[in-house]
Design a protein around this motif. Structure first.
Motif, PDB file in Angstrom:
ATOM      1  N   VAL A 237      -1.377  10.813   3.785  1.00 21.87           N
ATOM      2  CA  VAL A 237      -2.203   9.015   3.444  1.00 21.87           C
ATOM      3  C   VAL A 237      -1.895   8.246   4.668  1.00 21.87           C
ATOM      4  CG1 VAL A 237      -2.448   7.727   1.336  1.00 21.87           C
ATOM      5  CG2 VAL A 237      -1.594  10.218   1.289  1.00 21.87           C
TER       6      VAL A 237
ATOM      7  N   VAL B 158       2.542   8.750   3.305  1.00 24.37           N
ATOM      8  CA  VAL B 158       2.061   7.892   3.557  1.00 24.37           C
ATOM      9  C   VAL B 158       2.382   7.054   5.361  1.00 24.37           C
ATOM     10  CG1 VAL B 158       1.208   5.978   2.575  1.00 24.37           C
ATOM     11  CG2 VAL B 158       1.959   8.121   0.655  1.00 24.37           C
TER      12      VAL B 158
ATOM     13  N   ASN C 130      -4.112   4.314   4.651  1.00 25.12           N
ATOM     14  CA  ASN C 130      -4.600   2.543   4.769  1.00 25.12           C
ATOM     15  C   ASN C 130      -6.351   2.419   5.626  1.00 25.12           C
ATOM     16  OD1 ASN C 130      -6.056   0.218   3.847  1.00 25.12           O
ATOM     17  ND2 ASN C 130      -3.373  -0.465   3.810  1.00 25.12           N
TER      18      ASN C 130
ATOM     19  N   ALA D  55       0.823   4.111  -2.947  1.00 26.10           N
ATOM     20  CA  ALA D  55       0.123   5.356  -2.336  1.00 26.10           C
ATOM     21  C   ALA D  55       1.690   5.850  -3.128  1.00 26.10           C
ATOM     22  CB  ALA D  55      -0.310   5.353  -1.477  1.00 26.10           C
TER      23      ALA D  55
ATOM     24  N   ALA E 104      -7.848   4.034   0.240  1.00 29.55           N
ATOM     25  CA  ALA E 104      -6.951   5.185   0.419  1.00 29.55           C
ATOM     26  C   ALA E 104      -7.972   6.091   1.719  1.00 29.55           C
ATOM     27  CB  ALA E 104      -6.100   5.756  -0.384  1.00 29.55           C
TER      28      ALA E 104
ATOM     29  N   PHE F 176       1.102  -1.756  -0.273  1.00 29.02           N
ATOM     30  CA  PHE F 176       0.044   0.274   0.261  1.00 29.02           C
ATOM     31  C   PHE F 176       1.084   1.512   0.307  1.00 29.02           C
ATOM     32  CE2 PHE F 176      -1.767   3.357   2.662  1.00 29.02           C
ATOM     33  CZ  PHE F 176      -2.772   3.733   1.684  1.00 29.02           C
TER      34      PHE F 176
END
Length: 201
Positions: free
Chosen positions: A146, A118, A148, A55, A153, A51
């Motif tokens: 950002v 992220v 998960n 991202a 997202a 992820f």
């Protein structure tokens, strides 16, 4: 039968009094890739999740098509906050004149228009608390986080409030992200998936 030789002990760099400095990141040998400096301490990055990788790549490439010509989008690049802090946002948007040559390995904080982090499980506190405070202190105008949530997202956007010098939340985006600052962006966040989509799907 001869005894097997003992494995050499790991040798860790001993920090000087007062901690490491921003310049030390360029001088210390054998540092793992993407080592950051936070409050004079070296921070090593854990193995990256799919992820996180998807991202970061998504925002790096998607923002290329939205930024004005006088801005640059760069992934995983350190910025100078002060002598004791040289973090590495996952993606930054910087003024084009900050890009000097292909040998440089850092940007001054004042050149950064947008920092994106992220979040990984091991970086939650840094990405939610530590780094935003430092980015705000050096007046980086925009910060996006950002996360998960169930393999989807979610993007949290923040803008620096000039009177208080702190970030103010400007939105939470799940499937589609459409904003007008720091430049117009319209993103399909559902494209951040574990598997690539076939054409036409």
């Amino acid at each position: 039968m001869e005894p097997e030789p003992e494995a050499p002990e790991a040798r860790w760099a001993v920090p000087p009094v007062g901690g490491w400095t921003a310049d030390d990141l360029d001088r210390l040998p054998n540092l793992p890739p993407h080592t950051e400096l936070i409050d004079g301490s070296l921070v090593f990055v854990s193995p990256q999740s799919l992820f996180h990788s998807r991202a970061v790549t998504f925002f790096e490439w998607q923002l290329q098509s939205f930024v004005p010509d006088d801005l640059e989008v760069i992934r995983e690049f350190t910025i100078d906050i002060d002598e004791s802090n040289r973090p590495e946002p996952d993606v930054v948007v910087v003024c084009g004149n900050a890009v000097q040559n292909l040998q440089q390995c850092r940007f001054p904080a004042e050149s950064v228009l947008l920092a994106i982090e992220v979040v990984s499980p091991e970086s939650k506190t840094r990405d939610r608390e530590t780094k935003p405070l430092k980015y705000a202190r050096v007046k980086i105008p925009h910060f996006w986080r950002v996360e998960n949530h169930g393999d989807r997202a979610v993007v949290y956007t923040f803008e620096l409030e000039p009177a208080t010098g702190v970030y103010t939340s400007t939105g939470i985006f799940h499937d589609r992200m459409k904003v007008s600052v720091p430049f117009s962006v319209d993103l399909d966040l559902t494209a951040i998936t574990a598997r690539r989509r076939a054409a036409g799907q």
